[in-house]
Scaffold this active site. Structure first.
Site, mmCIF file in Angstrom:
data_model
loop_
_atom_site.group_PDB
_atom_site.id
_atom_site.type_symbol
_atom_site.label_atom_id
_atom_site.label_comp_id
_atom_site.label_asym_id
_atom_site.label_seq_id
_atom_site.Cartn_x
_atom_site.Cartn_y
_atom_site.Cartn_z
ATOM 1 N N CYS A 133 -5.635 32.127 -43.471
ATOM 2 C CA CYS A 133 -4.499 31.420 -42.256
ATOM 3 C C CYS A 133 -3.587 32.478 -42.248
ATOM 4 C CB CYS A 133 -4.183 29.827 -42.279
ATOM 5 S SG CYS A 133 -2.850 29.133 -41.272
ATOM 6 N N CYS A 136 -0.224 30.964 -41.092
ATOM 7 C CA CYS A 136 0.675 30.138 -42.076
ATOM 8 C C CYS A 136 0.805 31.315 -43.543
ATOM 9 C CB CYS A 136 -0.693 29.647 -43.100
ATOM 10 S SG CYS A 136 -1.253 28.029 -41.957
ATOM 11 N N ASP A 137 -0.007 32.311 -43.613
ATOM 12 C CA ASP A 137 0.616 33.581 -44.279
ATOM 13 C C ASP A 137 1.227 34.502 -44.418
ATOM 14 O OD1 ASP A 137 -0.038 31.168 -46.591
ATOM 15 O OD2 ASP A 137 -1.985 31.727 -46.191
#
Length: 313
Positions: A133, A136-137
């Protein structure tokens, strides 16, 4: 005697916990079922920086906060892997590996799981440079070099997103052309931060002191092998819905995703579905929470209609 509830929420991730909060706050009896600890994939996220209200919070900590909120109005929580659901109309039977329950309404919140490469180092370095993701990261890889594995819409869109953060994005694809939509391809090819390695597969993710140090790749046409130094690996080779237990209900598409309308209702009255178990573009905590709120209110309306129908009869 099977235990009976107004609503059973299958899955205790952010969507499921939000649905349980809304339903129990409406004075319905609610059971959350999960095969593991509450929080779902949040428990595998070291740091969450894109959930409103928190500048930064550890995934397990946000899980705990949500759980305490979701159970404050009496929602119960139990372990169990759902084996089957039988729809009897106004009542449904949920059978797990541990117990059997009856309920008026069901909210499916089992989520999805990323298809894995199966390459050595992938599991060991998950959360330590291996990610599924970019939203997300990606922020953890500012001014660094990352590898994106895949050639579909998700891989290329996420690769483009990563160019806003990373210094360089190398796309490794097992074919000689991308599968992404042409408009997305055009944006990628025009981006001077992106490079492409064709007809190649990642056969190993290299460990550098318990973090990603690069990848080993093999050309599937020539057999040539080489190493690429990189700080992160983002893998997009497909997402699998966790819906095996719902095959008999007639609520899935041909890929296994649950089909709903915008009110999270399936074609079976009283069965709702939310979050990543639906085929959707953005799989985030915020979108799961939004789905959960809609479904939590939806089951209240559904149960009120059941009462009205019985009164009318």
């Amino acid at each position: 005697m099977a235990k009976s509830y107004d609503v059973i929420v299958i899955g205790a991730g952010p969507g499921g916990m939000t649905a349980a909060l809304y339903a129990s706050r409406a004075n319905l009896s609610v059971l959350m079922l999960d095969r593991g600890i509450y929080g779902g994939q949040m428990n595998n996220t070291a740091e969450i920086e894109n959930y409103p209200g928190f500048k930064s919070i550890l995934g397990p900590d946000l899980s705990k906060e949500m759980y305490e909120s979701s159970t404050q109005f009496g929602a119960e929580y139990a372990y169990g892997t759902v084996a089957s659901i039988v729809d009897h109309g106004d009542v449904k039977t949920v059978t797990t590996d541990m117990e059997e329950y009856e309920t008026k309404a069901i909210i499916i919140a089992t989520g999805s799981q990323y298809r894995k490469l199966g390459a050595p180092g992938e599991a060991e370095l998950s959360g330590r440079g291996v990610s599924y993701c970019a939203v997300c990261d990606g922020a953890f890889f500012k001014n660094k070099h990352v590898v994106v594995v895949g050639g579909g819409d998700s891989a290329i869109e996420e690769g483009i997103y990563l160019t806003q953060l990373a210094d360089k994005v190398t796309v490794v694809h097992r074919r000689d052309k991308l599968r992404a939509q042409k408009v997305i391809q055009d944006r990628a090819f025009a981006n001077d931060k992106m490079e492409f390695i064709w007809n190649s597969e990642v056969t190993e993710i290299k460990d550098d002191d318990q973090k990603v140090g690069g990848v080993h790749i093999k050309n599937n046409q020539t057999g040539a092998e080489s190493d690429i130094d990189a700080n992160g690996v983002f893998i997009y080779v497909g997402v699998l819905p966790m819906t095996d237990s719902f095959q008999n209900l007639g609520i899935l598409d041909d890929q296994g995703w649950v089909i709903t309308n915008d009110q999270m209702e399936t074609n079976v009255p009283g069965i709702f579905a939310i979050g990543d178990v639906r085929d959707k573009k953005l799989r985030q905590i915020t979108t799961a929470v939004g789905d959960g709120g809609i479904a939590g209110q939806g089951v209240f309306n559904y149960i009120e209609e059941l009462k009205d129908n019985k009164t009318a009869v």
